[in-house]
Enzyme design. Sequence first.
Site, PDB file in Angstrom:
ATOM      1  N   LYS A   1       0.803  -1.223   0.000  1.00 47.97           N
ATOM      2  CA  LYS A   1       0.000   0.000   0.000  1.00 47.97           C
ATOM      3  C   LYS A   1       0.836   1.273   0.000  1.00 47.97           C
ATOM      4  CE  LYS A   1      -3.887  -0.190   0.139  1.00 47.97           C
ATOM      5  NZ  LYS A   1      -4.988  -0.481  -0.821  1.00 47.97           N
TER       6      LYS A   1
ATOM      7  N   SER B   1      -2.687 -12.311   3.039  1.00 48.33           N
ATOM      8  CA  SER B   1      -3.004 -12.125   1.614  1.00 48.33           C
ATOM      9  C   SER B   1      -1.834 -12.598   0.753  1.00 48.33           C
ATOM     10  CB  SER B   1      -3.371 -10.673   1.314  1.00 48.33           C
ATOM     11  OG  SER B   1      -2.309  -9.812   1.613  1.00 48.33           O
TER      12      SER B   1
HETATM   13  C1  LIG Z   1      -2.565  -7.197   3.517  1.00 46.90           C
HETATM   14  C2  LIG Z   1      -3.141  -6.640   2.273  1.00 46.90           C
HETATM   15  N1  LIG Z   1      -3.099  -7.370   1.151  1.00 46.90           N
HETATM   16  C3  LIG Z   1      -3.644  -6.941  -0.012  1.00 46.90           C
HETATM   17  C4  LIG Z   1      -4.277  -5.709  -0.086  1.00 46.90           C
HETATM   18  C5  LIG Z   1      -4.971  -5.328  -1.375  1.00 46.90           C
HETATM   19  O1  LIG Z   1      -4.430  -4.265  -2.049  1.00 46.90           O
HETATM   20  P1  LIG Z   1      -5.301  -3.394  -3.018  1.00 46.90           P
HETATM   21  O2  LIG Z   1      -6.047  -2.398  -2.197  1.00 46.90           O
HETATM   22  O3  LIG Z   1      -4.295  -2.743  -3.919  1.00 46.90           O
HETATM   23  O4  LIG Z   1      -6.250  -4.286  -3.769  1.00 46.90           O
HETATM   24  C6  LIG Z   1      -4.335  -4.909   1.056  1.00 46.90           C
HETATM   25  C7  LIG Z   1      -5.008  -3.612   1.031  1.00 46.90           C
HETATM   26  O5  LIG Z   1      -5.145  -2.933   2.023  1.00 46.90           O
HETATM   27  C8  LIG Z   1      -3.760  -5.378   2.256  1.00 46.90           C
HETATM   28  O6  LIG Z   1      -3.805  -4.663   3.390  1.00 46.90           O
END
Ligand SMILES: Cc1ncc(COP(=O)(O)O)c(C=O)c1O
Length: 311
Positions: free
Chosen positions: A45, A277
């Site tokens: 981010k 994630s």
């Molecule tokens: C841990 C984590 N993974 C993935 C994402 C996803 O990113 P995006 O907002 O670019 O889809 C976020 C977004 O806050 C996140 O905090």
Amino acid sequence: MSLKVTLSALDLIGRTPLIALDRIHNGPGRLLAKAEFMQPGGSVKDRAARAIVLAAREDGRLAPGASVVEMTSGNMGAGLAVACAALGHPLVVTMSAGNSPQRARMLEALGAEVVLVPQVDGAPGQVTGADVNAAADAAQRIATERRGYYVDQFHASEGVQAHRETTGPEIWEQSSGRVDAWVAAVGTGATFLGVAAALRERNPRVICAAVEPEGCQPLAGLPITRHRHLIQGTSYGSVPPHWIGSQMDLSIPVTDEEVERWRRLLATKEGLHVGYSAAANVCATVALLSSGRLAADANAVTVLCDTGMKY
Ligand SMILES: Cc1ncc(COP(=O)(O)O)c(C=O)c1O
């Protein structure tokens, strides 16, 4: 003699390594992962945060020294805290109380004021769309009260643009243009959409796969049977505002059990202690590489979104 120095933390954002995860996947194909956990705020981010704050300063939406306010699951807040510290803005973040307490501590350590918002229907560690909406309402209220700049990351196009201009081209360059597939979980969608656009501009045949928790796949057009899941920061049970369905070829489902297993494998076999994630992305990329849909020598690229230290 000129000094070879970096002028601020803002200049540490981006240009992350692309790691070959050969220890946890040794074929078919190759799994390449962008090491976004290495950024100063600890996540992917940072790129969107920097782009949004710089654009708002540039066009006058954010006056010098004015407050920045945002709702966050933690990572956007950390990215904003880095940018706000380097550029001299106070930062207020609202966060669902369902996110891990380590996140709030990290944000406070970076100088942010953290406002925790009680959960509506989620549980600790499992944040739902309704929980996020409650935190967003609180952010909007505080921004009005303090005459601050409300970031509103879900509607800020600079996030997608940041990944289109930096992450995507970096992946293309680091893989010498040998990218067959791109796989990523979706929060705002900035990472998935920006990188997909950049890669497809260069090669329209790149397969783009979103990652969604089993039972919570609105991007796949499936009814939601399970709101709660482990993949914090993503999959809030609705299609994000910027979403462009034609950029997604498929949605790959992952279960909480698989995510736990791959998170542990990443730590113990690759030495990479990353968040949920990131593990979901790796799990889904292995599934795609093993599905027979790609050539046996294909390169599939994904993203290690954040560090595991704050879970
Ligand atoms: C841990 C984590 N993974 C993935 C994402 C996803 O990113 P995006 O907002 O670019 O889809 C976020 C977004 O806050 C996140 O905090």
